[in-house]
Design a protein around this motif. Structure first.
Motif, short mmCIF file in Angstrom:
data_model
loop_
_atom_site.label_atom_id
_atom_site.label_comp_id
_atom_site.label_asym_id
_atom_site.label_seq_id
_atom_site.Cartn_x
_atom_site.Cartn_y
_atom_site.Cartn_z
N ASN A 128 9.68 11.07 -8.36
CA ASN A 128 9.12 9.80 -8.80
C ASN A 128 10.22 8.77 -9.00
O ASN A 128 11.24 9.05 -9.63
CB ASN A 128 8.37 10.01 -10.12
N TYR A 153 6.70 9.47 -4.94
CA TYR A 153 6.17 8.18 -5.41
C TYR A 153 7.30 7.15 -5.46
O TYR A 153 7.86 6.87 -6.51
CB TYR A 153 5.55 8.36 -6.79
N ASN A 155 7.04 3.87 -4.63
CA ASN A 155 6.49 2.63 -5.15
C ASN A 155 7.20 1.37 -4.65
O ASN A 155 7.93 0.72 -5.39
CB ASN A 155 6.44 2.66 -6.68
N ASN A 156 6.99 1.02 -3.41
CA ASN A 156 7.45 -0.24 -2.81
C ASN A 156 8.95 -0.30 -2.53
O ASN A 156 9.50 -1.38 -2.39
CB ASN A 156 7.08 -1.45 -3.67
N TYR A 181 3.59 7.67 -1.56
CA TYR A 181 2.89 6.46 -1.98
C TYR A 181 3.76 5.22 -1.87
O TYR A 181 4.89 5.21 -2.33
CB TYR A 181 2.44 6.64 -3.43
N ARG A 182 3.24 4.17 -1.24
CA ARG A 182 3.86 2.84 -1.17
C ARG A 182 5.29 2.84 -0.64
O ARG A 182 6.22 2.45 -1.33
CB ARG A 182 3.84 2.18 -2.54
#
Length: 191
Positions: A128, A153, A155-156, A181-182
């Motif tokens: 993460n 994860y 996240n962008n 994700y992302r």
């Protein structure tokens, strides 16, 4: 570029040693990362994690975290400390209550190689990004598995994945589909 090597041996290491050889290896990954934070392990440091144990993370409070942005490589190795493609396992155990990853980072510049990030059906994420500053991270020959939500994860962030696997991850939230994700600015090569 001159690399400086440090070793982690989960079975025979000792955090009172200096980590400079397999015989003087640290015992925990977190201790080695703390040495990055305090400046002992500098830019272009390589943390070689020996395949002598499964590296268990007892709970979400004890997750493995980075403390500073720095170009550092963490890589799995065989039990002798030779980097030969052998993967080591970092695994969630115990009780997990928070939306957390087994390994979390909010810092740029890290490269992870030959590591299995295992949520063990306990952690929300196998890996993460813990905030908004963790860009320019690379994963090579890694596996993200058994997370309740996303395997990874980021996240962008600008992340790169080379020869990585995403498997057996869940759907713990409304938009979790098990993989990654992302990754708006990242790249996937042979995954």
């Amino acid at each position: 570029m001159a690399f400086t090597y440090y070793y982690v041996d989960g079975e025979n290491g000792d955090n009172s040693d200096n980590g400079s050889t397999p015989a003087l290896a640290f015992s925990t990954i977190q201790y080695a990362l703390d040495k990055v934070t305090d400046g002992t392990i500098g830019v272009d440091g390589v943390i070689i994690i020996m395949n002598t144990a499964i590296y268990d993370v007892e709970d979400d409070e004890g997750k493995i975290t980075t403390g500073v942005s720095k170009h550092v490589i963490l890589t799995g190795a065989n039990e002798d400390g030779v980097v030969d493609g052998t993967q080591i396992r970092i695994r969630a155990t115990g009780t997990w209550n928070a939306t957390a990853g087994v390994v979390e980072s909010n810092h740029a510049g890290y490269t992870y190689m030959n590591i299995i990030f295992d949520g063990n059906d306990l952690a929300e994420y196998a890996w993460n990004r813990g905030g908004s500053a963790g860009d320019a991270v690379a994963f090579i020959n890694c596996r993200f598995t058994n997370a309740l939500g996303w395997g990874c994860y980021p996240n962008n962030s600008y992340f790169q994945f080379y020869n990585c696997e995403f498997d057996n991850n869940g759907n713990a939230d409304s938009d979790a589909h098990g993989g990654c994700y992302r990754v708006y600015y990242g790249h996937f090569y042979r995954c």
